[in-house]
Enzyme design. Structure first.
Site, PDB file in Angstrom:
ATOM      1  N   SER A   3       0.847  -1.188   0.000  1.00  0.00           N
ATOM      2  CA  SER A   3       0.000   0.000   0.000  1.00  0.00           C
ATOM      3  C   SER A   3       0.879   1.232   0.000  1.00  0.00           C
ATOM      4  CB  SER A   3      -0.881   0.005   1.259  1.00  0.00           C
ATOM      5  OG  SER A   3      -1.535   1.247   1.430  1.00  0.00           O
ATOM      6  N   TYR A  30      -0.540  -0.932  10.517  1.00  0.00           N
ATOM      7  CA  TYR A  30      -0.841  -1.227   9.117  1.00  0.00           C
ATOM      8  C   TYR A  30       0.294  -0.725   8.224  1.00  0.00           C
ATOM      9  CZ  TYR A  30      -3.365  -1.584   4.704  1.00  0.00           C
ATOM     10  OH  TYR A  30      -3.735  -1.909   3.421  1.00  0.00           O
ATOM     11  N   LYS A  78       2.789  -3.095   5.874  1.00  0.00           N
ATOM     12  CA  LYS A  78       2.932  -2.867   4.438  1.00  0.00           C
ATOM     13  C   LYS A  78       4.345  -2.416   4.074  1.00  0.00           C
ATOM     14  CE  LYS A  78      -1.177  -4.141   3.334  1.00  0.00           C
ATOM     15  NZ  LYS A  78      -1.347  -5.452   2.639  1.00  0.00           N
TER      16      LYS A  78
END
Length: 266
Positions: free
Chosen positions: A138, A148, A152
């Site tokens: 991402s 998160y 990523k």
């Protein structure tokens, strides 16, 4: 033609990957937790595209399930030519004071399963001298948006290192780094995106098409759309203090708790 294995295939980007690969005449192995959705999708793909499908019902936060998928990737009888590590977890909580079990589950899905499945796939592919791995990260990998972003960022760096190691083997590694994409991901993770302008959003069809084109060309970092390539370039050169000042862009919807263990897609 060949066989592709897609994790998180029942919804969002994974669903779009399954359809585009099938219409390009690839047989597909569909991996997700939702048995009903997977079998319905398998029937639709076979009827519409005339390809063969396999269904593996697996929870990638469970190590035994990850190993079952890894065994399929190692199988020499019906080799997998493309692995798409797409499954993701819609985790939406602060780390400090948050549920540690949910954090560990997210780590299993978005880091450990990518590691294990990439290892299984590339081992078999290098022996054959051909194949590709596509890991979904991402644009958040360049930001400071909680764990998160950390997960990523790991996927992005891991894939770059894998690409270096695979050079000259006939096998490639690509990391997909999209921005916001219209899928079920944010809704299922109870993430409020109401403040985002429409220009921030990408269509899943365009993202997947760009990613698969980059895989065919052997591109290592795939960032769909000019606006997100520009944003990525700015994030790479901006002072990290400025990145940190942006804070988290994900927050819960008012009155809604993100469901525990919601496996979805990116």
């Amino acid at each position: 033609m060949g066989t592709a294995l897609v994790t998180g295939a029942s919804a969002g980007l994974g669903l779009e990957f399954a359809w585009q690969l099938a219409t390009a005449r690839h047989d597909v192995v569909l991996v997700a937790r939702d048995r009903e959705r997977l079998h319905r999708l398998a029937s639709q793909l076979e009827a519409a595209a005339g390809i063969r499908t396999e269904v593996i019902v697996a929870d990638l936060s469970v190590r035994e399930d990850v190993e079952r998928v890894a065994d399929r990737l190692r199988s020499p009888e019906n080799p997998v030519g493309l692995l798409v590590n797409n499954a993701g977890l819609g985790l939406n909580q602060e780390f400090v004071g948050g549920d540690l079990e949910r954090e560990e589950l997210a780590l299993e899905v978005m880091v450990r399963s990518v590691l294990v499945l990439s290892h299984a796939a590339t081992g078999a592919m290098v022996e054959r001298g051909r194949g590709a791995v596509l890991n979904v990260a991402s644009i958040a990998a360049l930001l400071a948006s909680g764990t998160y972003s950390a997960h990523k960022a790991w996927v992005r760096t891991f894939t770059e290192g894998l690409a270096v190691e695979l050079k000259g083997t006939g096998v490639t590694a690509t990391v997909l780094c999209p921005g916001f994409v219209h899928t079920e991901f944010h809704e299922r993770g109870a993430i409020d995106t109401s403040a985002l302008p429409e220009i921030a959003w990408l269509n899943a069809e365009d993202v997947v098409a760009a990613a698969l084109a980059d895989v065919r060309r052997g591109v290592v970092i795939s960032t769909p759309s000019l606006r997100y390539r520009t944003a990525a370039a700015l994030a790479r050169v901006a002072p990290r203090s400025a990145i940190r000042a942006m804070g988290r862009y994900r927050r819960p919807l008012d009155g809604v708790d993100a469901p525990t263990g919601t496996l979805t897609d990116d």
